[in-house]
Design a protein around this motif. Structure first.
Motif, PDB file in Angstrom:
ATOM      1  N   VAL A 283       8.608   5.312 -17.815  1.00  0.00           N
ATOM      2  CA  VAL A 283       8.472   5.661 -16.400  1.00  0.00           C
ATOM      3  C   VAL A 283       7.654   4.612 -15.651  1.00  0.00           C
ATOM      4  O   VAL A 283       7.955   4.252 -14.511  1.00  0.00           O
ATOM      5  N   MET A 284       6.633   4.073 -16.313  1.00  0.00           N
ATOM      6  CA  MET A 284       5.777   3.082 -15.662  1.00  0.00           C
ATOM      7  C   MET A 284       6.549   1.814 -15.300  1.00  0.00           C
ATOM      8  O   MET A 284       6.161   1.093 -14.374  1.00  0.00           O
ATOM      9  N   ASP A 285       7.672   1.539 -15.995  1.00  0.00           N
ATOM     10  CA  ASP A 285       8.473   0.364 -15.666  1.00  0.00           C
ATOM     11  C   ASP A 285       9.140   0.499 -14.308  1.00  0.00           C
ATOM     12  O   ASP A 285       9.579  -0.506 -13.729  1.00  0.00           O
ATOM     13  N   LEU A 286       9.255   1.699 -13.801  1.00  0.00           N
ATOM     14  CA  LEU A 286       9.731   1.918 -12.433  1.00  0.00           C
ATOM     15  C   LEU A 286       8.560   2.113 -11.476  1.00  0.00           C
ATOM     16  O   LEU A 286       8.545   1.545 -10.383  1.00  0.00           O
ATOM     17  N   MET A 287       7.575   2.898 -11.878  1.00  0.00           N
ATOM     18  CA  MET A 287       6.480   3.240 -10.974  1.00  0.00           C
ATOM     19  C   MET A 287       5.597   2.039 -10.666  1.00  0.00           C
ATOM     20  O   MET A 287       5.125   1.878  -9.533  1.00  0.00           O
ATOM     21  N   PHE A 288       5.358   1.168 -11.668  1.00  0.00           N
ATOM     22  CA  PHE A 288       4.474   0.026 -11.437  1.00  0.00           C
ATOM     23  C   PHE A 288       4.997  -0.886 -10.331  1.00  0.00           C
ATOM     24  O   PHE A 288       4.249  -1.225  -9.395  1.00  0.00           O
ATOM     25  N   PRO A 289       6.288  -1.327 -10.366  1.00  0.00           N
ATOM     26  CA  PRO A 289       6.779  -2.166  -9.267  1.00  0.00           C
ATOM     27  C   PRO A 289       6.731  -1.473  -7.906  1.00  0.00           C
ATOM     28  O   PRO A 289       6.428  -2.119  -6.891  1.00  0.00           O
ATOM     29  N   VAL A 290       7.015  -0.169  -7.881  1.00  0.00           N
ATOM     30  CA  VAL A 290       6.993   0.563  -6.607  1.00  0.00           C
ATOM     31  C   VAL A 290       5.568   0.630  -6.050  1.00  0.00           C
ATOM     32  O   VAL A 290       5.332   0.387  -4.858  1.00  0.00           O
ATOM     33  N   ILE A 291       4.606   0.950  -6.909  1.00  0.00           N
ATOM     34  CA  ILE A 291       3.203   1.036  -6.473  1.00  0.00           C
ATOM     35  C   ILE A 291       2.714  -0.330  -5.993  1.00  0.00           C
ATOM     36  O   ILE A 291       2.055  -0.449  -4.950  1.00  0.00           O
ATOM     37  N   VAL A 292       3.055  -1.380  -6.754  1.00  0.00           N
ATOM     38  CA  VAL A 292       2.651  -2.736  -6.357  1.00  0.00           C
ATOM     39  C   VAL A 292       3.282  -3.111  -5.016  1.00  0.00           C
ATOM     40  O   VAL A 292       2.633  -3.721  -4.158  1.00  0.00           O
ATOM     41  N   LEU A 293       4.540  -2.728  -4.824  1.00  0.00           N
ATOM     42  CA  LEU A 293       5.222  -3.027  -3.564  1.00  0.00           C
ATOM     43  C   LEU A 293       4.553  -2.332  -2.390  1.00  0.00           C
ATOM     44  O   LEU A 293       4.352  -2.931  -1.320  1.00  0.00           O
ATOM     45  N   ILE A 294       4.188  -1.066  -2.563  1.00  0.00           N
ATOM     46  CA  ILE A 294       3.501  -0.327  -1.490  1.00  0.00           C
ATOM     47  C   ILE A 294       2.174  -0.993  -1.148  1.00  0.00           C
ATOM     48  O   ILE A 294       1.863  -1.258   0.024  1.00  0.00           O
ATOM     49  N   ILE A 295       1.369  -1.278  -2.174  1.00  0.00           N
ATOM     50  CA  ILE A 295       0.063  -1.889  -1.946  1.00  0.00           C
ATOM     51  C   ILE A 295       0.208  -3.267  -1.308  1.00  0.00           C
ATOM     52  O   ILE A 295      -0.519  -3.626  -0.372  1.00  0.00           O
ATOM     53  N   SER A 296       1.179  -4.050  -1.795  1.00  0.00           N
ATOM     54  CA  SER A 296       1.381  -5.405  -1.275  1.00  0.00           C
ATOM     55  C   SER A 296       1.824  -5.383   0.185  1.00  0.00           C
ATOM     56  O   SER A 296       1.357  -6.200   0.993  1.00  0.00           O
ATOM     57  N   CYS A 297       2.723  -4.460   0.536  1.00  0.00           N
ATOM     58  CA  CYS A 297       3.201  -4.392   1.925  1.00  0.00           C
ATOM     59  C   CYS A 297       2.101  -3.933   2.874  1.00  0.00           C
ATOM     60  O   CYS A 297       1.973  -4.459   3.992  1.00  0.00           O
ATOM     61  N   ILE A 298       1.306  -2.951   2.457  1.00  0.00           N
ATOM     62  CA  ILE A 298       0.183  -2.510   3.293  1.00  0.00           C
ATOM     63  C   ILE A 298      -0.822  -3.642   3.463  1.00  0.00           C
ATOM     64  O   ILE A 298      -1.324  -3.896   4.569  1.00  0.00           O
ATOM     65  N   THR A 299      -1.110  -4.348   2.367  1.00  0.00           N
ATOM     66  CA  THR A 299      -2.019  -5.490   2.437  1.00  0.00           C
ATOM     67  C   THR A 299      -1.465  -6.564   3.355  1.00  0.00           C
ATOM     68  O   THR A 299      -2.195  -7.181   4.142  1.00  0.00           O
ATOM     69  N   GLY A 300      -0.139  -6.793   3.278  1.00  0.00           N
ATOM     70  CA  GLY A 300       0.492  -7.773   4.151  1.00  0.00           C
ATOM     71  C   GLY A 300       0.357  -7.401   5.617  1.00  0.00           C
ATOM     72  O   GLY A 300       0.129  -8.264   6.472  1.00  0.00           O
ATOM     73  N   MET A 301       0.468  -6.112   5.924  1.00  0.00           N
ATOM     74  CA  MET A 301       0.317  -5.662   7.316  1.00  0.00           C
ATOM     75  C   MET A 301      -1.111  -5.887   7.805  1.00  0.00           C
ATOM     76  O   MET A 301      -1.330  -6.301   8.951  1.00  0.00           O
ATOM     77  N   LEU A 302      -2.070  -5.600   6.946  1.00  0.00           N
ATOM     78  CA  LEU A 302      -3.463  -5.837   7.325  1.00  0.00           C
ATOM     79  C   LEU A 302      -3.731  -7.327   7.515  1.00  0.00           C
ATOM     80  O   LEU A 302      -4.463  -7.731   8.427  1.00  0.00           O
ATOM     81  N   TYR A 303      -3.106  -8.152   6.665  1.00  0.00           N
ATOM     82  CA  TYR A 303      -3.315  -9.604   6.752  1.00  0.00           C
ATOM     83  C   TYR A 303      -2.749 -10.158   8.055  1.00  0.00           C
ATOM     84  O   TYR A 303      -3.427 -10.887   8.787  1.00  0.00           O
ATOM     85  N   THR A 304      -1.481  -9.816   8.368  1.00  0.00           N
ATOM     86  CA  THR A 304      -0.873 -10.341   9.593  1.00  0.00           C
ATOM     87  C   THR A 304      -1.507  -9.734  10.843  1.00  0.00           C
ATOM     88  O   THR A 304      -1.429 -10.323  11.920  1.00  0.00           O
ATOM     89  N   GLY A 305      -2.144  -8.575  10.698  1.00  0.00           N
ATOM     90  CA  GLY A 305      -2.818  -7.956  11.838  1.00  0.00           C
ATOM     91  C   GLY A 305      -4.221  -8.462  12.069  1.00  0.00           C
ATOM     92  O   GLY A 305      -4.873  -8.086  13.052  1.00  0.00           O
ATOM     93  N   GLY A 306      -4.735  -9.312  11.151  1.00  0.00           N
ATOM     94  CA  GLY A 306      -6.056  -9.918  11.337  1.00  0.00           C
ATOM     95  C   GLY A 306      -7.216  -9.135  10.766  1.00  0.00           C
ATOM     96  O   GLY A 306      -8.356  -9.323  11.202  1.00  0.00           O
TER      97      GLY A 306
END
Length: 550
Positions: A283-306
């Motif tokens: 199960v972690m082989d699916l959940m890990f990429p999804v969790i990383v994607l969520i965290i990375s996209c939120i971090t990306g929004m914070l980064y581009t927002g300053g």
């Protein structure tokens, strides 16, 4: 006996519309605008495209004919100008826009991630894990809706992630792909427009100039009847265990025959066959990429927002570049996912690299439709569709102030449906709403909310909407199957929402209107359930058919 081909007749109709469209446009205005700028002719291209798509069930040629209609109206039968406007101003500009390219890159990378998750066996492992805990079709549908609500950061991300995660589970319980696509689409834009921490909140805040946009967004949430009632609609439909309209046919075929598609789609079937599990994952082989994607996209929004340049968390989200954020987040998550699979030794590196072209190929169909939808929007923009709508709104008599919220909602629905974009609808109508309420500040929140709700509704219904297209891609279902099954559900909520806005305009209270809307929606669904043609699911038969399918 002469056999009549309806598709051919409709294409002849579409081509005829091209020439009719070109007849009145014999000259360009002095400021390089077409002679029919900001007139009812601006509505013709999307009408041609959407009408042909719904009747012929063929989306590529329908969109292309709509684009040609827009080019002819703009050019006035001037062939060089026609070619330049369609190809350079249309297709090339759409594919050279940084925001559009960012969305396409995100789509492609997400396709690669999904291919890797499927190859690793993570999707199958999640399906088996969920099946041990979720024993009914209702449970599978509730789980899909819940996951869609939890992924509220961005609608594009929501559409493709929910589809890739929930397909194994919904397939197991013979839930049609059309029903899955509806659940995905109904938890994308309608959820994002209710979440203050989302790319949608940032977009709406930017359209409210000179005011605290985020504060207005939060105040407007209780008045966003379409989004709230759409979420309620999903839970009611699942709980009442029935479907109506075209969806009833698709669900009946899935439950009784194990046919998840009803109308087969070559691209969808190829995507499914390409997603066959090769390795025994967890199960972690699916959940890990999804969790990383969520965290990375939120971090990306914070980064581009300053955020890391001194801005507050909320301000950073309000000022983020959603397209760039999703690209950055998806690239980071792709690299981390590849490293993770290599450390786990679940998939060889060479096979992971084979997922790169496979993921790209799985997204070719939505990329084509998105590109033509963007080009069609360019055609309508150049013909002054926005100005036409603004001119119509200016003609509303001031004495109708109490029903103006409902009128704004319906106009916003029509504009969102014709243009396929809710954000563009916000940009057109919210400034008009602010001008209309200059002398009635007490009506400002409900009017802005009606624009937001109508834009989401039009976007939700439109065959040329990007979220509608990506919901089809997320569920791996034929695009027009999703459109024709979702439309009756969306129109039901649209009608109830319009009543709510009339009540809100009179009583100036969201809670009374929302309560009336919930009761009215329940009564309408009870009526549909008793009507001939609706389909009540037999849970036992569904499980039996699913077991037979293996």
């Amino acid at each position: 006996m002469i056999r009549i081909n309806k598709s051919r007749i409709m294409y002849v109709f579409g081509l005829t519309a091209l020439f009719i469209a070109a007849v009145p446009v014999v000259a360009m205005a002095a400021d390089s605008k077409p002679a029919m700028y900001a007139t009812i002719w601006a509505v013709l291209p999307p009408i041609v495209a959407i009408g042909l798509a719904l009747i012929t069930k063929e989306v590529y040629s329908s969109l292309f004919i709509g684009i040609l209609a827009g080019g002819l109206i703009y050019s006035g039968m001037n062939f060089p100008k026609f070619m330049n406007h369609v190809m350079i101003d249309g297709f090339v500009s759409s594919l050279s826009s940084a925001g559009n390219v960012g969305i396409l890159v995100f789509l492609v990378i997400l396709g690669m991630l999904v291919a890797m998750m499927n190859l690793s066996g993570g999707s199958a492992a999640f399906g088996n894990w969920a099946a041990q805990r979720i024993k009914t079709r209702r449970g599978a549908q509730y789980s899909t809706v819940t996951l869609g609500i939890l992924i509220f950061v961005d609608d594009y991300f929501n559409c493709l992630t929910v589809g890739s995660v929930m397909k194994p589970l919904t397939d197991k319980y013979n839930i049609s792909r059309a029903k899955l696509a509806y659940l995905i689409d109904a938890t994308a834009a309608p959820v994002c427009i209710l979440a203050p921490i989302s790319s949608w909140a940032a977009a709406v805040s930017g359209f409210v100039e000179g005011k605290n946009g985020l504060s207005i967004f939060i105040q407007a949430i209780p008045y966003n009847f379409y989004a709230l009632l759409t979420i309620a609609m999903m839970f009611m439909i699942i709980t009442m265990n029935f479907d109506y309209g075209k969806m009833a046919t698709y669900e009946k075929n899935a439950v009784e025959n194990g046919d998840l598609f009803t109308v087969q789609d070559t691209a969808a079937l190829k995507n499914d066959s390409a997603a066959e599990t090769v390795h025994q994952g967890i199960v972690m082989d699916l959940m890990f990429p999804v969790i990383v994607l969520i965290i990375s996209c939120i971090t990306g929004m914070l980064y581009t927002g300053g955020f890391w340049r001194g801005k507050s968390f909320v301000t950073a989200f309000a000022g983020c570049d959603a397209s760039t954020s999703l690209v950055l987040g998806s690239v980071v998550s792709l690299v981390i996912t590849i490293v993770y699979y290599m450390i786990r030794r679940v998939v060889p590196f060479s096979e992971l690299m084979e997922c790169v072209p496979e993921g790209f190929k799985s997204m070719v169909s939505p990329i084509l439709v998105l590109t033509m939808a963007w080009t069609l929007k360019t055609m309508t923009d150049s013909l002054g569709l926005a100005q036409f709508v603004a001119n119509m709104m200016d003609k509303i008599p001031g004495g109708l102030i109490m029903v103006i919220p409902a009128m704004f909602f319906l106009v916003s629905c029509a504009l969102g449906f014709a243009s396929g974009t809710s954000w563009g609808t916000f940009g057109i109508l919210i400034p008009i709403a602010l001008a209309v309420t200059a002398n009635r500040p007490d009506m400002m929140i409900v009017l802005i909310s009606s624009c937001m709700a109508g834009g989401v509704c039009g976007d939700h219904c439109s065959p040329i909407s990007d979220t509608t297209i990506m919901s089809s891609a997320g569920a791996a279902v034929r695009h027009l199957s999703h459109v024709e099954t979702q439309l009756p559900y969306a129109m039901t909520v649209l009608a109830v929402s319009a009543v709510c806005y009339v009540i809100a305009g009179i009583m100036e209270s969201p809670w009374v209107a929302l309560a009336v809307g919930l009761v009215l929606l329940y009564v309408v669904l009870r009526f549909f359930k008793r009507r001939e043609g609706s389909y009540v699911v037999d849970e036992a038969q569904a499980i039996e058919t699913a077991t037979a399918r293996g």
